[in-house]
Design a protein around this motif. Structure first.
Motif, short mmCIF file in Angstrom:
data_model
loop_
_atom_site.label_atom_id
_atom_site.label_comp_id
_atom_site.label_asym_id
_atom_site.label_seq_id
_atom_site.Cartn_x
_atom_site.Cartn_y
_atom_site.Cartn_z
N ASN A 23 -19.44 -12.31 36.31
CA ASN A 23 -18.78 -11.86 35.19
C ASN A 23 -18.66 -13.00 34.15
N VAL A 24 -19.70 -13.28 33.47
CA VAL A 24 -19.13 -14.68 32.55
C VAL A 24 -18.20 -14.55 31.83
N LEU A 25 -17.62 -13.67 31.55
CA LEU A 25 -16.60 -13.51 30.98
C LEU A 25 -15.16 -13.08 31.52
N ASN A 26 -14.87 -13.83 32.36
CA ASN A 26 -14.32 -13.99 33.27
C ASN A 26 -13.47 -14.50 32.81
N PRO A 27 -11.89 -14.52 32.27
CA PRO A 27 -11.38 -15.40 31.33
C PRO A 27 -10.74 -16.16 32.50
N PHE A 28 -10.31 -16.31 33.80
CA PHE A 28 -9.84 -17.41 34.65
C PHE A 28 -10.93 -18.00 35.35
N ARG A 29 -12.25 -18.39 34.87
CA ARG A 29 -12.62 -19.13 35.45
C ARG A 29 -13.44 -19.85 33.98
N ARG A 30 -12.91 -21.88 34.40
CA ARG A 30 -13.23 -22.29 33.34
C ARG A 30 -15.03 -22.58 33.55
N TRP A 31 -15.14 -22.84 31.83
CA TRP A 31 -16.81 -22.92 32.06
C TRP A 31 -17.72 -24.44 32.51
N GLY A 32 -18.00 -24.26 33.31
CA GLY A 32 -18.66 -25.90 33.61
C GLY A 32 -19.87 -25.76 34.54
N ASP A 33 -19.90 -26.42 34.65
CA ASP A 33 -21.22 -26.46 36.17
C ASP A 33 -20.71 -25.61 36.96
N ALA A 34 -20.05 -25.57 37.62
CA ALA A 34 -20.05 -25.37 39.06
C ALA A 34 -20.08 -23.55 38.02
N PHE A 35 -19.58 -23.13 37.65
CA PHE A 35 -19.52 -21.53 37.56
C PHE A 35 -20.86 -21.44 37.06
N CYS A 36 -21.51 -22.00 36.19
CA CYS A 36 -22.65 -22.08 35.29
C CYS A 36 -23.73 -21.54 36.52
N GLU A 69 -22.95 -20.05 39.04
CA GLU A 69 -22.34 -18.85 40.05
C GLU A 69 -22.95 -17.86 38.73
N VAL A 70 -23.00 -18.20 37.98
CA VAL A 70 -24.08 -17.27 37.19
C VAL A 70 -25.46 -16.93 37.25
N ILE A 71 -26.23 -17.84 37.17
CA ILE A 71 -27.46 -18.09 37.19
C ILE A 71 -27.43 -17.50 38.92
N SER A 72 -27.05 -18.20 39.65
CA SER A 72 -27.43 -17.81 41.33
C SER A 72 -26.65 -16.09 41.72
N SER A 73 -26.49 -15.92 40.59
CA SER A 73 -25.82 -14.58 41.20
C SER A 73 -26.45 -13.45 40.26
N ARG A 74 -27.28 -13.95 39.62
CA ARG A 74 -28.58 -13.18 38.95
C ARG A 74 -29.81 -13.27 39.53
N VAL A 75 -29.75 -14.13 39.40
CA VAL A 75 -31.24 -15.01 39.02
C VAL A 75 -31.66 -14.63 41.34
N GLU A 76 -30.86 -15.85 41.68
CA GLU A 76 -31.75 -15.70 42.99
C GLU A 76 -31.37 -14.31 43.90
N THR A 77 -30.52 -13.26 43.39
CA THR A 77 -30.30 -11.90 43.94
C THR A 77 -31.39 -10.58 43.38
N THR A 78 -31.92 -11.33 42.81
CA THR A 78 -33.10 -10.70 41.87
C THR A 78 -34.29 -11.30 42.62
N LYS A 79 -34.82 -12.80 43.26
CA LYS A 79 -35.98 -12.96 44.01
C LYS A 79 -35.85 -12.63 45.24
N THR A 80 -34.53 -12.20 45.43
CA THR A 80 -34.49 -11.96 47.20
C THR A 80 -34.81 -10.34 47.03
N LEU A 81 -34.55 -9.45 46.01
CA LEU A 81 -34.78 -8.22 46.76
C LEU A 81 -36.64 -8.00 45.69
#
Length: 292
Positions: free
Chosen positions: A59-72, A74-86
């Motif tokens: 969830n990109v708009l999770n207000p409990f997660r600070r926007w930074g490199d680590a969260f970025c 996660e946001v990319i990997s949770s979408r792009v890597e799962t799509t690549k795997t499938l």
């Protein structure tokens, strides 16, 4: 086979598919009844199935997660890597599925107060989110595959028990809601039952492929201010307190605040041409259903 099936949209889609007689298996972190793990999918390949859908994404708009490199990351990997795997599992399958559907976002199109976008409009390379959608959709491409590919670019998903409404509802119930920033920015939205409906339509329509915009037909005329007024009206409350842009940036960070303070006028041209009939084409009906 459904990646991200336990999330907000996944639960609605599962309910719809099962009601129409389809069997649903999840790909998730843990194995269990009617589910396999991502690790097992990578190791053993695609189980026999007619279609694959990927809804996975942090969830990109999770207000409990600070926007930074680590969260970025996660946001990319949770979408792009799962799509690549499938996509790899589909490409390697002896009996590939007939359909492969990916749900991405209208962040692909450049925010503008005036421009209107259809599925044929260019986009995809001007900020973090547009580049994310581009690499996400590119990860789904399987050259020469017999599986027909459909991408659904979703707007803000409105529904009970999750999504945007769950984060907004309490201030509005308390009479403290209002537009974000100027309130003039476009607000591309879709009811969760229509997003699930479009994915189901894409799965069941044997000749459908390419990009479909997952937004309501009237959303191109909806501004953030209109949305705030309609939500307040549905709850029988005033919407008098605008949230200043600086406050949105303070909570979400400048990069994410763009998603809330700017927007795109998006038209579901191909979606309508494909024969999909919206259950909730207008905002007041959608909101009444959700907050009733």
């Amino acid at each position: 086979l459904l990646g991200g099936g336990t999330g907000f949209v996944g639960r609605a889609l599962t309910q719809l598919l099962r009601s129409r007689g389809h069997e649903v298996t999840y790909v998730s972190r843990q194995e269990g009844k009617d589910r396999i793990s991502w690790e097992e999918l990578s190791r053993r390949g695609l189980p026999l199935c007619d279609a694959v859908v990927n809804l996975a994404g942090e969830n990109v708009l999770n207000p409990f997660r600070r926007w930074g490199d680590a969260f970025c990351r996660e946001v990319i990997s949770s979408r792009v890597e799962t799509t690549k795997t499938l996509a790899k599992a589909i490409a390697d399958a002896e009996q590939p599925p007939r359909a492969w559907v990916l749900v991405t976002g209208v962040g692909y199109y450049r925010p503008s107060p005036t421009a209107e976008y259809t599925e044929d409009s260019p986009g995809g390379d001007f900020d973090f989110f547009s580049r994310l959608v581009s690499s996400w959709e590119a990860a789904a491409l399987i050259p020469g595959s017999p599986a027909r590919g459909v991408v659904v670019r979703s707007g803000v998903v409105l529904g009970r028990d999750g999504g945007a409404i769950s984060q907004m509802i309490w201030p509005f119930r308390l009479g403290l809601g209002g537009p974000l920033g100027s309130g003039l920015q476009p607000f591309p939205w879709i009811h969760i039952r229509d997003l699930a409906g479009i994915v189901c339509h894409a799965l069941e329509s044997e000749c459908l492929q390419g990009v479909l915009n997952g937004v309501s037909p009237s959303s191109h005329a909806t501004s953030n201010g209109t949305f705030a007024q309609e939500l307040a009206a549905a709850l029988g409350r005033p919407a008098l307190l605008p949230v200043p842009a600086w406050a949105v940036r303070a909570v979400f960070g400048a990069e994410r605040a763009v998603m809330l303070l700017e927007g795109q006028r998006v038209l579901p041209k191909h979606t309508l041409e494909s024969g999909y009939h919206f259950i909730f084409p207008d905002l007041s009906g959608a909101l009444k259903d959700i907050v009733a």
